[in-house]
Design a protein around this motif. Structure first.
Motif, PDB file in Angstrom:
ATOM      1  N   THR A   1       0.832  -1.203   0.000  1.00 18.32           N
ATOM      2  CA  THR A   1       0.000   0.000   0.000  1.00 18.32           C
ATOM      3  C   THR A   1       0.868   1.256   0.000  1.00 18.32           C
ATOM      4  N   LYS A   2       1.865   1.316   0.865  1.00 16.33           N
ATOM      5  CA  LYS A   2       2.774   2.470   0.875  1.00 16.33           C
ATOM      6  C   LYS A   2       3.495   2.612  -0.469  1.00 16.33           C
ATOM      7  N   ALA A   3       3.955   1.482  -0.998  1.00 15.83           N
ATOM      8  CA  ALA A   3       4.684   1.518  -2.270  1.00 15.83           C
ATOM      9  C   ALA A   3       3.788   2.004  -3.407  1.00 15.83           C
ATOM     10  N   SER A   4       2.511   1.654  -3.354  1.00 23.03           N
ATOM     11  CA  SER A   4       1.597   2.094  -4.406  1.00 23.03           C
ATOM     12  C   SER A   4       1.369   3.601  -4.335  1.00 23.03           C
ATOM     13  N   LEU A   5       1.298   4.160  -3.126  1.00 25.61           N
ATOM     14  CA  LEU A   5       1.153   5.612  -2.979  1.00 25.61           C
ATOM     15  C   LEU A   5       2.369   6.333  -3.553  1.00 25.61           C
ATOM     16  N   ILE A   6       3.539   5.800  -3.271  1.00 24.22           N
ATOM     17  CA  ILE A   6       4.773   6.395  -3.795  1.00 24.22           C
ATOM     18  C   ILE A   6       4.813   6.279  -5.319  1.00 24.22           C
ATOM     19  N   GLU A   7       4.376   5.112  -5.824  1.00 20.64           N
ATOM     20  CA  GLU A   7       4.395   4.888  -7.277  1.00 20.64           C
ATOM     21  C   GLU A   7       3.545   5.925  -8.006  1.00 20.64           C
ATOM     22  N   LYS A   8       2.425   6.301  -7.428  1.00 19.62           N
ATOM     23  CA  LYS A   8       1.530   7.257  -8.075  1.00 19.62           C
ATOM     24  C   LYS A   8       1.946   8.711  -7.856  1.00 19.62           C
ATOM     25  N   GLU A   9       2.648   8.980  -6.747  1.00 19.18           N
ATOM     26  CA  GLU A   9       2.973  10.362  -6.395  1.00 19.18           C
ATOM     27  C   GLU A   9       4.355  10.796  -6.881  1.00 19.18           C
ATOM     28  N   ALA A  10       5.348   9.937  -6.768  1.00 19.84           N
ATOM     29  CA  ALA A  10       6.728  10.317  -7.104  1.00 19.84           C
ATOM     30  C   ALA A  10       6.954  10.237  -8.611  1.00 19.84           C
ATOM     31  N   LYS A  11       7.638  11.235  -9.129  1.00 13.13           N
ATOM     32  CA  LYS A  11       7.941  11.266 -10.555  1.00 13.13           C
ATOM     33  C   LYS A  11       9.394  10.910 -10.850  1.00 13.13           C
ATOM     34  N   GLN A  12      10.241  11.045  -9.871  1.00 12.03           N
ATOM     35  CA  GLN A  12      11.658  10.766 -10.067  1.00 12.03           C
ATOM     36  C   GLN A  12      12.132   9.747  -9.038  1.00 12.03           C
ATOM     37  N   HIS A  13      13.011   8.861  -9.464  1.00  8.64           N
ATOM     38  CA  HIS A  13      13.443   7.767  -8.593  1.00  8.64           C
ATOM     39  C   HIS A  13      14.076   8.272  -7.292  1.00  8.64           C
ATOM     40  N   GLU A  14      14.857   9.327  -7.392  1.00  7.20           N
ATOM     41  CA  GLU A  14      15.560   9.801  -6.199  1.00  7.20           C
ATOM     42  C   GLU A  14      14.615  10.362  -5.138  1.00  7.20           C
ATOM     43  N   ASP A  15      13.389  10.704  -5.542  1.00  3.92           N
ATOM     44  CA  ASP A  15      12.422  11.223  -4.583  1.00  3.92           C
ATOM     45  C   ASP A  15      11.736  10.122  -3.778  1.00  3.92           C
ATOM     46  N   ARG A  16      11.776   8.898  -4.248  1.00  3.32           N
ATOM     47  CA  ARG A  16      10.980   7.835  -3.635  1.00  3.32           C
ATOM     48  C   ARG A  16      11.397   7.521  -2.183  1.00  3.32           C
ATOM     49  N   PRO A  17      12.681   7.352  -1.888  1.00  7.24           N
ATOM     50  CA  PRO A  17      13.044   7.086  -0.478  1.00  7.24           C
ATOM     51  C   PRO A  17      12.676   8.248   0.449  1.00  7.24           C
ATOM     52  N   ILE A  18      12.751   9.499  -0.065  1.00  2.00           N
ATOM     53  CA  ILE A  18      12.392  10.664   0.749  1.00  2.00           C
ATOM     54  C   ILE A  18      10.884  10.658   1.014  1.00  2.00           C
ATOM     55  N   MET A  19      10.085  10.355  -0.038  1.00  2.00           N
ATOM     56  CA  MET A  19       8.642  10.307   0.128  1.00  2.00           C
ATOM     57  C   MET A  19       8.250   9.184   1.083  1.00  2.00           C
ATOM     58  N   ALA A  20       8.952   8.055   1.004  1.00  2.66           N
ATOM     59  CA  ALA A  20       8.664   6.938   1.910  1.00  2.66           C
ATOM     60  C   ALA A  20       8.866   7.374   3.363  1.00  2.66           C
ATOM     61  N   ARG A  21       9.916   8.151   3.603  1.00  2.00           N
ATOM     62  CA  ARG A  21      10.171   8.633   4.963  1.00  2.00           C
ATOM     63  C   ARG A  21       9.092   9.637   5.380  1.00  2.00           C
ATOM     64  N   ALA A  22       8.686  10.517   4.498  1.00  3.47           N
ATOM     65  CA  ALA A  22       7.670  11.511   4.824  1.00  3.47           C
ATOM     66  C   ALA A  22       6.344  10.829   5.169  1.00  3.47           C
ATOM     67  N   ILE A  23       5.986   9.801   4.431  1.00  2.00           N
ATOM     68  CA  ILE A  23       4.746   9.056   4.720  1.00  2.00           C
ATOM     69  C   ILE A  23       4.827   8.429   6.103  1.00  2.00           C
ATOM     70  N   GLN A  24       5.945   7.777   6.388  1.00  2.71           N
ATOM     71  CA  GLN A  24       6.082   7.124   7.685  1.00  2.71           C
ATOM     72  C   GLN A  24       6.095   8.147   8.818  1.00  2.71           C
ATOM     73  N   ASN A  25       6.737   9.302   8.598  1.00  3.29           N
ATOM     74  CA  ASN A  25       6.755  10.341   9.623  1.00  3.29           C
ATOM     75  C   ASN A  25       5.339  10.829   9.930  1.00  3.29           C
ATOM     76  N   ARG A  26       4.505  10.987   8.928  1.00  2.00           N
ATOM     77  CA  ARG A  26       3.133  11.449   9.139  1.00  2.00           C
ATOM     78  C   ARG A  26       2.321  10.387   9.893  1.00  2.00           C
ATOM     79  N   LEU A  27       2.526   9.125   9.521  1.00  2.00           N
ATOM     80  CA  LEU A  27       1.825   8.054  10.231  1.00  2.00           C
ATOM     81  C   LEU A  27       2.254   8.020  11.700  1.00  2.00           C
ATOM     82  N   ASP A  28       3.555   8.192  11.928  1.00  3.72           N
ATOM     83  CA  ASP A  28       4.064   8.139  13.307  1.00  3.72           C
ATOM     84  C   ASP A  28       3.549   9.315  14.139  1.00  3.72           C
TER      85      ASP A  28
END
Length: 403
Positions: free
Chosen positions: A272-299
């Motif tokens: 589920t998290k990976a699918s959100l990143i897949e739809k939102e991120a346009k560049q590969h280098e942004d994906r690990p940063i977006m993954a952290r931002a998602i987890q930070n918001r959940l936390d």
């Protein structure tokens, strides 16, 4: 005596004795000129009759000759594969190749519902049969021809039409098909792609997806196939069922998660998290940063506020999303109104997005916004004020590209 000698003058070559003497010998007395005049007139009539008879014979011979010529042309034309249609000079040629053909033909696609005439056009344009007429005749002559299945076929060039029909009825002539599923495709888009290649109806594919056991869907999916159909290229053999096709995709997802050491009870959340990143991120280098931002918001107990999720729940594209849509709590995928992850993945994530979830960047980001909608350039922020500055960059870009 002189009169008697004249009377027995020799008969001319073009006169008969009967004509000279006539029917009345008394009238032909010596010295009488009248009988001679009548004999010459009779000769001229005879000559005229003979000339007419010769003309009639000549015309008869000519007619017979023409009939013989026309008959010969008909025989030769028929032997060459043609037939007369009885119209004013119109003919119909039905040509056909004599043998089993030779390699080099392109693959041909037979679509569901194609008639014999449509298939004839397809094969003729591909150089497989010599004429559409020959194939239609062979199709009509084969009682099994109506059973030709839709699919992709590899036949031979320049085949006899009868053999082409039989080859289409042979499952060995069907070739395996490649189905390529891109990252970020939704389940519905994947169903459509499978249909486009295999010609299996979308309804059949949906029905297969609704049977979790038949496609090997793990219990963690909750009976929902979204996100579990791995993006990749698949070789589909002829007559493969939709259940088997989807099962291959699900199996690949399970294999990927297992190979990366993801605990089974985390499969759903990771996808589920990976699918959100897949739809939102346009560049590969942004994906690990977006993954952290998602987890930070959940936390932190913050809503995710992800537009792509809201749009998915509404069945619309992100470009159609309005502020009113983000305020609708009836949409279970509205991450502006509901805490936590959406109920299911929203698309098929690729391995890069899965790796980003498993290995997020280190940082305190909780906001992101794309400031260039063409390149997908994205800015991340830790504070709301910083985020608003980035939003202003987006508004500036929109103003510059208005219209």
């Amino acid at each position: 005596m002189s009169n008697q000698t004249e009377w027995w003058a020799p008969v001319k070559s073009d006169e008969s004795a009967t004509e000279l003497f006539g029917g009345d010998r008394a009238a032909a007395a010596p010295g009488a000129p009248e009988p001679r005049r009548r004999s010459r007139a009779s000769g001229r009539k005879r000559d005229e009759r003979m000339r007419k008879q010769r003309r009639r014979r000549s015309i008869s011979v000519l007619v017979v000759a023409l009939v013989l010529v026309v008959g010969a042309v008909y025989v030769v034309f028929s032997l060459m594969g043609g037939s007369f249609l009885g119209g004013a000079g119109q003919t119909r040629e039905v040509t056909d190749y004599p043998g089993s053909g030779r390699p080099g033909a392109p693959t041909v696609v037979i679509n569901a519902g194609d008639s014999g005439a449509v298939i004839a056009t397809t094969l003729h344009q591909a150089g497989i049969v010599a004429s559409e007429e020959a194939f239609r005749d062979a199709f009509d002559a084969n009682p099994d021809a109506a059973g030709i299945q839709p699919g992709t076929y590899q036949l031979m060039l320049e085949m006899k039409a009868e053999l082409a029909v039989r080859s289409l009825l042979d499952p060995k002539s069907r070739v395996s098909m490649k189905v390529t599923i891109p990252e970020a495709f939704t389940a519905e888009q994947i169903f459509t792609r499978i249909h486009e290649v295999t010609l299996i109806s979308v309804d059949e594919i949906r029905a297969a997806a609704a049977d979790p056991a038949a496609i090997g869907l793990p219990a963690e999916a909750g009976g929902k196939v979204e996100g579990w159909l791995a993006p990749s290229t698949y070789q589909i053999e002829p007559n493969t069922s939709p259940q088997n096709i989807l099962a291959q995709m699900v199996a690949k997802t399970v294999e990927t998660l297992t190979s990366k050491g993801v605990p089974q009870d985390q499969w759903h959340d990771v996808l589920t998290k990976a699918s959100l990143i897949e739809k939102e991120a346009k560049q590969h280098e942004d994906r690990p940063i977006m993954a952290r931002a998602i987890q930070n918001r959940l936390d932190r107990g913050m809503t995710l506020d992800i537009d792509a999720s809201v749009a998915y729940g509404l069945g619309i594209s992100g470009t159609q999303l309005t502020r009113e849509h983000t305020q609708d709590p009836s949409n279970p995928y509205n991450t502006y109104k509901h805490l936590g992850l959406p109920p299911t993945p929203i698309a098929a994530p690729g391995t890069v997005s899965i790796d980003a979830v498993l290995n997020p960047a280190e940082g305190k980001w909780v906001f992101w916004v794309a400031i260039d909608l063409e390149t997908g350039e994205t800015r991340f922020a830790e504070t709301h004020d910083e985020h608003q500055e980035n939003v202003q960059l987006l508004r500036q870009w929109q103003a510059e590209h208005a219209g």
